[in-house]
Design a protein around this motif. Structure first.
Motif, short mmCIF file in Angstrom:
data_model
loop_
_atom_site.label_atom_id
_atom_site.label_comp_id
_atom_site.label_asym_id
_atom_site.label_seq_id
_atom_site.Cartn_x
_atom_site.Cartn_y
_atom_site.Cartn_z
N GLY A 187 0.82 -1.20 0.00
CA GLY A 187 0.00 0.00 0.00
C GLY A 187 0.85 1.23 0.00
O GLY A 187 1.99 1.24 0.46
N ASP A 230 -2.85 3.91 -3.34
CA ASP A 230 -3.25 2.61 -3.88
C ASP A 230 -2.97 1.50 -2.88
O ASP A 230 -2.07 1.60 -2.04
CB ASP A 230 -2.50 2.31 -5.18
CG ASP A 230 -2.66 3.43 -6.21
OD1 ASP A 230 -3.79 3.90 -6.38
OD2 ASP A 230 -1.63 3.85 -6.78
N TYR A 283 -2.71 -2.92 -2.95
CA TYR A 283 -2.64 -4.10 -3.82
C TYR A 283 -2.50 -5.36 -2.97
O TYR A 283 -1.76 -5.38 -1.98
CB TYR A 283 -1.42 -4.03 -4.76
CG TYR A 283 -1.42 -2.84 -5.69
CD1 TYR A 283 -1.99 -2.96 -6.97
CD2 TYR A 283 -0.86 -1.62 -5.31
CE1 TYR A 283 -1.98 -1.88 -7.83
CE2 TYR A 283 -0.86 -0.55 -6.17
CZ TYR A 283 -1.43 -0.67 -7.43
OH TYR A 283 -1.42 0.39 -8.28
N GLY A 322 -1.53 -9.28 -4.11
CA GLY A 322 -1.21 -10.03 -5.31
C GLY A 322 -0.14 -11.07 -5.08
O GLY A 322 0.30 -11.32 -3.95
N LEU A 335 3.17 -9.39 -8.49
CA LEU A 335 1.97 -8.59 -8.76
C LEU A 335 1.50 -8.78 -10.20
O LEU A 335 0.92 -7.87 -10.80
CB LEU A 335 2.21 -7.11 -8.45
CG LEU A 335 2.31 -6.74 -6.97
CD1 LEU A 335 2.47 -5.22 -6.81
CD2 LEU A 335 1.12 -7.22 -6.18
N TYR A 371 -3.28 -9.62 -9.21
CA TYR A 371 -3.54 -8.84 -8.01
C TYR A 371 -4.97 -8.33 -8.03
O TYR A 371 -5.64 -8.30 -9.07
CB TYR A 371 -2.56 -7.66 -7.90
CG TYR A 371 -2.72 -6.61 -8.98
CD1 TYR A 371 -3.69 -5.61 -8.87
CD2 TYR A 371 -1.88 -6.61 -10.09
CE1 TYR A 371 -3.82 -4.64 -9.86
CE2 TYR A 371 -2.01 -5.65 -11.08
CZ TYR A 371 -2.99 -4.66 -10.96
OH TYR A 371 -3.13 -3.71 -11.93
N ALA A 372 -5.37 -7.89 -6.82
CA ALA A 372 -6.60 -7.11 -6.65
C ALA A 372 -6.17 -5.78 -6.05
O ALA A 372 -5.23 -5.72 -5.25
CB ALA A 372 -7.56 -7.84 -5.73
N ALA A 373 -6.85 -4.72 -6.47
CA ALA A 373 -6.39 -3.39 -6.06
C ALA A 373 -7.55 -2.49 -5.74
O ALA A 373 -8.63 -2.59 -6.32
CB ALA A 373 -5.51 -2.77 -7.14
N THR A 416 -7.55 1.53 -5.94
CA THR A 416 -6.70 2.63 -6.41
C THR A 416 -7.43 3.94 -6.30
O THR A 416 -8.65 3.99 -6.43
CB THR A 416 -6.28 2.39 -7.86
OG1 THR A 416 -7.45 2.29 -8.67
CG2 THR A 416 -5.48 1.11 -8.00
N TRP A 439 -13.14 -3.03 -5.80
CA TRP A 439 -11.88 -3.67 -6.13
C TRP A 439 -11.71 -3.72 -7.65
O TRP A 439 -12.67 -3.91 -8.39
CB TRP A 439 -11.84 -5.09 -5.58
CG TRP A 439 -11.68 -5.16 -4.08
CD1 TRP A 439 -12.66 -5.22 -3.16
CD2 TRP A 439 -10.43 -5.15 -3.38
NE1 TRP A 439 -12.16 -5.26 -1.91
CE2 TRP A 439 -10.75 -5.22 -2.00
CE3 TRP A 439 -9.09 -5.11 -3.77
CZ2 TRP A 439 -9.79 -5.26 -1.02
CZ3 TRP A 439 -8.14 -5.14 -2.80
CH2 TRP A 439 -8.48 -5.20 -1.42
N THR A 440 -10.51 -3.58 -8.07
CA THR A 440 -10.16 -3.84 -9.47
C THR A 440 -9.19 -4.99 -9.52
O THR A 440 -8.43 -5.19 -8.56
CB THR A 440 -9.53 -2.60 -10.14
OG1 THR A 440 -8.33 -2.27 -9.46
CG2 THR A 440 -10.49 -1.42 -10.11
N VAL A 454 -6.48 -7.44 -12.01
CA VAL A 454 -5.60 -7.39 -13.17
C VAL A 454 -6.28 -8.06 -14.36
O VAL A 454 -6.88 -9.13 -14.23
CB VAL A 454 -4.27 -8.07 -12.82
CG1 VAL A 454 -4.08 -9.38 -13.52
CG2 VAL A 454 -3.11 -7.20 -13.14
#
Length: 952
Positions: free
Chosen positions: A813, A817, A819, A821, A825, A828-830, A832, A840-841, A843
């Motif tokens: 972190g 952001d 992450y 992962g 990475l 990963y889930a992020a 941001t 969550w976003t 990859v």
């Protein structure tokens, strides 16, 4: 329903300790409560968040009426309870209360700053105060100083006066009123009449006329002491001419002492310092008339000497000691000469020692008769020239023919001076020298005596130069006593034995040399001693007192200690003493003593017969070692057998087999040897008992520091036995500093076997590593290998998860952001954009993918899924979702976990690997595919409907 004119508000709460809402968190009028702190906040119309209430009590300003007077006392209305402005009572910032017209109290009013018993009064500013000058105890009023505006009358014990003349004597006037003035003054020592500054016990002064003191008897006979205006002084019945006059009239003076210091009796004309005159011959003669049996004499004095002339009494010795009865006496009182002369020339002198000089005024000392300018002539050529007595007489005989001068007593010759100048005493012929003395049995060869005012000595000369003296000390050495004997040499004084072998000398500087002719100190002793100490040395100082413990010879040191030249001879003392009271045992000690101011000389250091040194203490019975013992408990010691170790012991000594307590108390020891340092401690013990030391700390030769054990290969080891915690304290005592402890726990920090990080300032555990290897932060209960309560904060870093040293997963972190992962990475889930993210976003970059194919799941699989409502076991919350086992049969890619059976022996990680989970984000592309298929179907149906409608 909301009240007309009011808008409903929202109320928020938080459980975060010390949490305070920001202005951006609330709308004006909204409330926020911190249920942990018990505080209520609101946002006012000015967009400011304000504390409205607190469970610990309100803080801040109390607001009164807008027009309140500055510093006015707060008053409340008894009916409304509101503040009333403009109180007349003002309490200043300095604590002064003004404006009140009165104070009424049903009890006691106490004023601080006032002292009990003092009278209270107001200052010029109207303030109450008191002073030690005016005290009232309920009965008596006492004033140290009391100033009255009006005089206190005599009726009330006063003087009635408003002022006094300085030094003026107070007296009652003719009207019985006290008065004072400068005519009669007294300054506490001297009384003045006519003067305000008397210089004597009584001084009478007039500025005009004569100053008189009159003594009157029955108003008829008046005697006066007069200081006349013409400068003369009179004693008599009237004032007349003269300096100091004693008589009955001024013109017939009996005696006058004029202003030149001359005394005139019977005349006013001075012929010398004393002048006698009269009308006849008898009155011009000075007659000293005594009694018929008493002495009558006159004494003539001057600044240098006194002389007496007179007639002795009928008994004698009244005027002069030893004088005969009725003798005419002439003598001097002091140590001066009596001289006789003719024709204004001195002819003979008797000096103060009784020596008679004829023709000289200075007869030689000791010469009862001295003749100068002539001779005492005896015309006989033989026979006894001077003879005393008629039988058994004493005589002096000079024989011109033989050249012999002989003296005798009892008709027998006792001494002879022969023609060669040899003096023989007790023998008639020389015995081989200028002076020959032969004494009888048990008689001294010579005896020298002197009168009480003189001294006797013998002088030795060489080439007419004095070089040695011996005799009465007072004549040879300044300040010496008459009863002492002295040897005096003008250069060195030598002592010899064995045929002229010099043994000692005192040189001209006063240095005494024994065994040397050139002493370099006040005492310089030299002899061939060598290395032996088991025999007498250069100097022996022996105490001959009967043997006893502590007896022995010594030497004292001293000095002059004040401006008066007083000497202390015992400033420091060194003695060699008998160390025991055993007959025949000469074990010895050397003691050193000093003297404190106004105190006795006391021993400060001792070196005993075993070679042990005690400072302020007698050394104990050490054995096999040499020790320096300081005070009552401190010792430095080492072996006499070559042992390389050095010992420092507190409250103990070694007796050859055991360490022994010196006093009741604790003991400790430090040993340095073989390249290591060892510290020992011992419990409280009794004097003379053996000490049981425990090795407490060791710094070995390899630099390892061991505490609580005897050895270790670690750099620093801290060992505790039993339930005692092995604790390392890290404390900073400055501003903001804290006391931290790191300990391997016993029972002191809860369960044993943990590594504890403890904040002693806050009395709180911060972190522990338990016996299973679990790391616990903020908790004492391990849930996983790492258990952290209240979250983990990293600054620009992350958390890594590894197996066998290989990183598998990571959490990273930063300011914007977050992450989760794999190790690179790649997956990963992020979250941001810290201020904008809502979900969550994951990859999905094409560059990271391969084998991309169209999805074969769609509406058919969606239609097979069974949405459910459920609760997890042991939870009350209702959830919605799918059953993983059902989903796995339809879309296996959505499900994680092996699905194996659970066992009680499973670890949390094993159970987690077996538990099935659904990745709901994988449902999104399936739903999209289903929507696309559904939309295609809708579009197809729409097109068909459109075609059908067009056909109608």
């Amino acid at each position: 329903m909301a009240q007309t004119g009011y808008t409903p508000i929202s109320l928020y709460y938080t459980t975060t300790a010390a949490g305070v809402p920001l202005a951006a968190n609330l709308v004006s009028g909204e409330l926020a409560i911190n249920i942990t702190d018990g505080k209520l906040f609101y946002k006012n119309a000015g967009n400011v968040v304000t504390l409205l209430a607190s469970s610990s009590g309100a803080t801040g300003d109390v607001v009164g009426p807008a027009s309140a007077t500055d510093n006015a006392l707060v008053r409340f209305d008894a009916t409304t309870g509101k503040l009333i402005q403009n109180s007349v009572g003002i309490l200043s910032d300095a604590g002064i209360l003004t404006g009140l017209t009165g104070i009424t109290s049903s009890g006691t009013v106490t004023f601080s700053g006032l002292t009990a018993g003092r009278v209270i009064y107001t200052t010029s500013g109207g303030q109450l105060t008191n002073d030690a000058n005016l005290v009232y105890n309920g009965t008596t009023l006492t004033a140290n100083t009391l100033n009255l505006t009006n005089p206190l009358g005599t009726t009330y014990g006063g003087t009635g006066l408003t002022s006094f003349t300085a030094n003026g004597v107070v007296y009652a006037s003719s009207s019985s009123v006290l008065a004072t003035g400068s005519a009669l003054t007294f300054d506490g020592t001297n009384l003045g009449i006519g003067t305000t500054s008397p210089g004597s016990a009584l001084e009478v002064k007039r500025t005009s006329g004569n100053s008189q003191i009159a003594v009157n008897y029955n108003d008829t006979n008046t005697g006066r002491i007069v200081a006349a205006s013409n400068g003369n002084f009179y004693i008599g019945t009237s004032v007349g001419a003269g300096s100091v006059v004693i008589g009955n009239t001024a013109n017939a003076d009996a005696m006058t002492l004029d202003n030149s210091g001359s005394l005139l009796v019977g005349t006013t004309t001075a012929a010398g310092k004393v002048t006698f005159a009269g009308s006849g011959t008898a009155s011009q003669t000075l007659t000293l008339n005594g009694t018929t049996t008493g002495a009558n004499f006159a004494r003539i004095t001057s600044s240098g000497a006194d002389g007496v002339i007179g007639i002795e009494s009928s008994a004698g010795s009244a005027i002069m000691s030893g004088s005969s009865a009725n003798a005419t006496v002439l003598y001097t009182v002091g140590a001066t000469s009596l001289q006789f002369g003719t024709n204004s020339t001195t002819r003979a002198t008797i000096d103060s020692s009784g020596n008679l000089g004829v023709g000289t005024s200075s007869p030689a000392s000791g010469s009862r008769l001295a003749i100068s300018g002539g001779a005492l002539n005896f015309p006989e050529t033989s026979g006894r020239d001077i003879l005393w007595g008629t039988s058994s007489y004493v005589y002096i005989t000079g024989n011109q023919g033989t050249g012999v001068l002989a003296m005798g007593t009892g008709s027998t010759e006792r001494m002879r001076l022969d023609s060669s100048g040899n003096l023989n005493v007790g023998v008639t012929s020389t015995q081989g020298g200028r002076l020959s003395i032969v004494a009888g049995a048990s008689q001294p060869y010579a005896s020298f005596d002197s009168p009480t005012s003189g001294y006797a000595y013998t002088l030795l000369r060489y080439n007419n130069t004095p070089y040695a003296y011996f005799g009465q000390a007072s004549g040879l050495i300044g300040g010496a006593s008459d009863t002492n004997f002295a040897l005096r040499a003008e250069n060195a004084l030598l002592f010899a034995t064995g045929g002229g072998n010099e043994r000692a000398r005192i040189d001209s500087s006063g240095n005494l040399g024994i065994g040397t002719s050139s002493p370099t100190a006040k005492l310089d002793v030299r002899s061939a001693i060598g290395t032996s100490v088991d025999s007498s040395q250069n100097i022996n100082l022996i105490d001959t007192t009967s043997y006893a413990l502590g007896n022995g010879g010594g030497v004292s040191f001293g000095y002059v200690f004040n401006t008066g030249g007083s000497v202390i001879a015992r400033a420091a003392v060194v003695k060699g003493i008998k160390e025991n009271a055993t007959d025949g045992n000469y074990a010895s000690a050397l003691t050193f003593s000093t003297t404190a101011n106004s105190a006795s000389t006391t021993e400060k250091m001792r070196l005993d017969s075993s070679g042990n040194l005690g400072l302020g203490v007698t050394p104990s019975a050490w054995s096999g070692f040499r020790a320096l013992q300081i005070g009552g408990t401190t010792s430095l010691w080492s072996s006499t057998s070559g042992n390389s170790s050095s010992f420092y012991t507190n409250n103990g000594y070694f007796n050859g087999s055991d360490r022994i307590y010196l006093t009741d108390g604790f003991a400790s020891e430090y040993i340095q040897g073989s390249g290591q340092h060892i510290w020992y401690t011992a419990p409280f013990g009794t004097a003379s008992n053996a000490i049981n030391f425990t090795q407490a700390m060791t710094l070995d030769a390899s630099g390892n520091l061991v505490i609580g054990d005897t050895s270790s290969s670690s750099g620093l080891s801290l060992v505790r036995s039993g339930s005692t915690t092995a604790e390392l304290k890290l404390s900073q005592t400055g501003t903001g500093g804290r006391d931290y402890r790191i300990g391997s726990t016993g029972s002191g920090y809860g369960s044993a076997g943990n590594l504890i990080f403890y904040d002693a300032t806050a009395v709180a555990e911060r972190m522990r590593l338990d016996a299973s290897g679990n790391l616990l932060v903020g908790t004492t209960t391990a849930l996983d290998p790492l258990t952290v309560t209240n979250g983990i904060t990293t600054n620009g870093g992350g958390l890594d998860f590894a197996t066998s040293g290989v990183k598998n997963w990571q959490v990273i972190g930063n300011a914007t952001d977050f992450y989760i992962g794999d190790q690179t990475l790649t997956r990963y889930a992020a979250l941001t954009g810290i201020t904008t993210f809502t979900a969550w976003t994951f990859v999905s970059d094409e560059r990271l993918k391969e084998n991309i194919e169209p999805l074969n799941y769609g509406i058919n699989e969606v239609m097979q899924l069974r949405p459910t409502r459920y609760k997890f076991k042991n939870e009350e919350q209702t959830n919605i979702g799918f059953i993983a086992q059902e989903v796995k049969q339809i879309i296996p890619e959505m499900v994680t976990g092996s699905g194996g059976d659970f066992y009680e022996k499973d670890t949390a990680e094993q159970r987690a690997n077996k538990t099935l989970g659904i990745g709901k984000e994988t449902l999104i592309p399936i739903l999209v595919k289903a929507i696309q298929e559904q939309q295609a179907l809708i579009q197809s149906l729409t097109d068909r409907i459109t075609q059908l409608e067009n056909k109608l």
